[in-house]
Design a protein around this motif. Structure first.
Motif, mmCIF file in Angstrom:
data_model
loop_
_atom_site.group_PDB
_atom_site.id
_atom_site.type_symbol
_atom_site.label_atom_id
_atom_site.label_comp_id
_atom_site.label_asym_id
_atom_site.label_seq_id
_atom_site.Cartn_x
_atom_site.Cartn_y
_atom_site.Cartn_z
ATOM 1 N N GLY A 166 0.843 -1.191 0.000
ATOM 2 C CA GLY A 166 0.000 0.000 0.000
ATOM 3 C C GLY A 166 0.879 1.243 0.000
ATOM 4 N N SER A 167 0.238 2.420 -0.118
ATOM 5 C CA SER A 167 1.010 3.675 -0.011
ATOM 6 C C SER A 167 1.474 3.864 1.420
ATOM 7 N N ASP A 168 0.806 3.189 2.328
ATOM 8 C CA ASP A 168 1.165 3.340 3.738
ATOM 9 C C ASP A 168 2.622 2.967 3.978
ATOM 10 N N TYR A 199 -5.256 13.563 4.635
ATOM 11 C CA TYR A 199 -5.239 12.128 4.922
ATOM 12 C C TYR A 199 -4.601 11.875 6.288
ATOM 13 N N TYR A 216 -0.447 10.332 7.525
ATOM 14 C CA TYR A 216 0.847 11.017 7.667
ATOM 15 C C TYR A 216 1.133 11.278 9.153
ATOM 16 N N CYS A 232 -1.435 16.413 -0.350
ATOM 17 C CA CYS A 232 -2.319 15.401 -0.909
ATOM 18 C C CYS A 232 -3.119 16.064 -2.025
ATOM 19 N N ASN A 255 -7.652 14.485 0.059
ATOM 20 C CA ASN A 255 -8.615 13.751 0.861
ATOM 21 C C ASN A 255 -8.671 14.464 2.213
ATOM 22 N N ASP A 274 0.984 13.213 -2.603
ATOM 23 C CA ASP A 274 0.217 11.970 -2.592
ATOM 24 C C ASP A 274 -0.884 12.071 -3.652
ATOM 25 N N ALA A 287 -3.049 9.650 -4.750
ATOM 26 C CA ALA A 287 -3.870 8.431 -4.706
ATOM 27 C C ALA A 287 -5.066 8.522 -5.660
ATOM 28 N N TYR A 288 -5.554 9.756 -5.901
ATOM 29 C CA TYR A 288 -6.777 9.940 -6.699
ATOM 30 C C TYR A 288 -6.516 10.562 -8.069
ATOM 31 N N THR A 338 -1.241 4.744 -6.074
ATOM 32 C CA THR A 338 -1.678 3.493 -5.459
ATOM 33 C C THR A 338 -2.532 2.669 -6.416
ATOM 34 N N SER A 351 -4.992 1.104 -5.052
ATOM 35 C CA SER A 351 -6.173 0.899 -4.201
ATOM 36 C C SER A 351 -7.437 1.600 -4.692
ATOM 37 N N LYS A 352 -7.328 2.604 -5.546
ATOM 38 C CA LYS A 352 -8.509 3.395 -5.884
ATOM 39 C C LYS A 352 -8.941 3.105 -7.324
ATOM 40 N N ARG A 408 -3.142 -4.532 -1.665
ATOM 41 C CA ARG A 408 -2.113 -3.768 -0.945
ATOM 42 C C ARG A 408 -0.888 -3.530 -1.810
HETATM 43 C C1 LIG Z 1 -6.741 5.827 -0.121
HETATM 44 C C2 LIG Z 1 -5.542 6.685 0.013
HETATM 45 C C3 LIG Z 1 -4.275 6.147 -0.121
HETATM 46 C C4 LIG Z 1 -4.085 4.713 -0.444
HETATM 47 O O1 LIG Z 1 -3.461 4.029 0.547
HETATM 48 P P1 LIG Z 1 -3.059 2.502 0.248
HETATM 49 O O2 LIG Z 1 -2.230 2.179 1.432
HETATM 50 O O3 LIG Z 1 -2.275 2.510 -1.036
HETATM 51 O O4 LIG Z 1 -4.314 1.727 0.134
HETATM 52 C C5 LIG Z 1 -3.179 6.983 -0.040
HETATM 53 N N1 LIG Z 1 -3.337 8.299 0.173
HETATM 54 C C6 LIG Z 1 -4.550 8.839 0.279
HETATM 55 C C7 LIG Z 1 -4.684 10.298 0.455
HETATM 56 C C8 LIG Z 1 -5.690 8.052 0.232
HETATM 57 O O5 LIG Z 1 -6.898 8.616 0.372
#
Ligand SMILES: *Cc1c(COP(=O)(O)O)cnc(C)c1O
Length: 342
Positions: free
Chosen positions: A74-76, A101, A104, A145, A149, A174, A176-177, A201, A203-204, A212
């Motif tokens: 994941g980005s985490d 988000y 961080y 971000c 988000n 970041d 992600a979107y 990522t 994930s979206k 992940r």
């Molecule tokens: C959903 C999201 C992520 C994605 O996190 P993953 O760990 O890749 O699922 C990352 N940054 C932001 C701002 C998000 O909203």
């Protein structure tokens, strides 16, 4: 810009773990070097620690050299690794621009790294004056971000670039979107800024939140530091295989994104027609932030009717706001019909 001088001393001096696959990189008939079970199955061998095949496909897709790509759980994972690489616990800090988000600040907290906060402006755009006020010599990493988000909007590109160019710290953008935005983001200018890290990522838009897999893009110098401190086999064989399959069906992802974007505008119009809705904020993501009369009450009422949205009403600048993800046409219709009965 001297990236080495921004690194933590212990990370700079760290000699990384060397895996069996680091020490012999070619192909051979007999592998007796990693204490694996020799009887073949899909998973008896360790995965490629540097995920070369997946990175090659991402490289072709994004036009970024494979050596400038990091893959994480994941980005985490890159968020955590960036903080651990650059911030000395109990001494250095990160800067975030709120609302943003939550990970961080949580990752910083886990690492005993303090958090400086600058509030976004009333349009949820970067307030460079507020950032300047919050900055001090301890800030090693700034997290931005964009699209943001929970507000959904892209931050001003000009302002981000001004910050990246002026600051002697790492700036993480970041994205992600970014697949939902009518903008190419910061990958095209990656070469220009040695202190820039872009996060994306699977994930979206790619529909793989359960897999992940997150991406970080940066200079080879920064990527090699992240590689040095990650778990040696951080991306398992299954994840690498599924990612490779998905990367060959880009059109399917693009079609789903188109559908979501169309639904986003339908949902926005319908929300705007509801009496309880005070404002639907402009969005470049797959969700909308909506200011409502008594958001908490509506949130509870929706839960009772088995519809879950995200209550952001306690977040700075988001009083009485719900964050609503764009669903399927049926799900969005159900949401609107339910809201009409409240
Ligand atoms: C959903 C999201 C992520 C994605 O996190 P993953 O760990 O890749 O699922 C990352 N940054 C932001 C701002 C998000 O909203």
């Amino acid at each position: 810009m001297n990236i080495q001088s921004l690194l933590r001393e212990n990370i700079k001096n760290l000699k990384p773990y060397s895996t069996a696959r680091d020490e012999f990189k070619g192909t051979a008939d007999v592998y007796l070097d990693a204490n694996e079970n020799p009887f073949p199955s899909a998973y008896n061998r360790y995965p490629d620690p540097l995920q070369k095949k997946v990175k090659q496909r991402i490289s072709e897709l994004k036009g970024i050299e494979a050596g400038k790509i990091f893959l994480g759980n994941g980005s985490d994972e890159p968020i955590d690794l960036i903080i651990r690489a650059f911030c000395e616990p109990g001494k250095d800090s990160i800067l975030i621009t709120e609302p943003t988000y939550g990970m961080y600040a949580v990752c910083a907290g886990i690492n005993n790294v303090s958090v400086k906060r600058a509030t976004l402006d009333q349009n949820f755009d970067l307030d460079l004056e507020a950032v300047k006020q919050a900055l001090d010599g301890s800030v090693k990493v700034v997290f931005l971000c964009s699209p943001n988000n929970p507000s959904g909007n892209l931050l001003s590109k000009e302002k981000i670039i001004e910050l990246i160019a002026r600051i002697n710290s790492i700036v993480v953008v970041d994205e992600a979107y970014i697949d939902f935005a009518d903008d190419e983001g910061f990958l095209p200018v990656l070469e220009k800024y040695p202190n820039l890290i872009v996060l994306q990522t699977f994930s979206k838009a790619w529909g793989l939140a359960g897999l992940r897999l997150g991406m970080a893009f940066a200079s080879e110098e920064i990527i090699s530091v992240l590689n040095k401190i990650k778990y040696p086999y951080n991306i398992n064989i299954l994840t690498q295989q599924v990612a490779l399959e998905k990367l060959s069906t880009v059109e399917e992802k693009n079609k789903q994104v188109d559908t979501i974007l169309h639904q986003r505008s339908v949902l926005t119009k319908q929300l705007q027609s509801l009496l309880m809705v005070q404002r639907v904020y402009p969005t470049d993501a797959n969700f909308v932030l909506v200011k409502m009369k008594d958001a908490r009450h509506i949130y509870d009422q929706l839960i009772e009717r088995s519809i879950i949205v995200r209550d952001r009403s306690t977040v700075v600048l988001c009083a009485d706001c719900l964050r609503i993800t764009v669903g399927t046409p049926e799900e969005n219709l159900k949401l609107i019909e339910t809201l009409q009965t409240l």
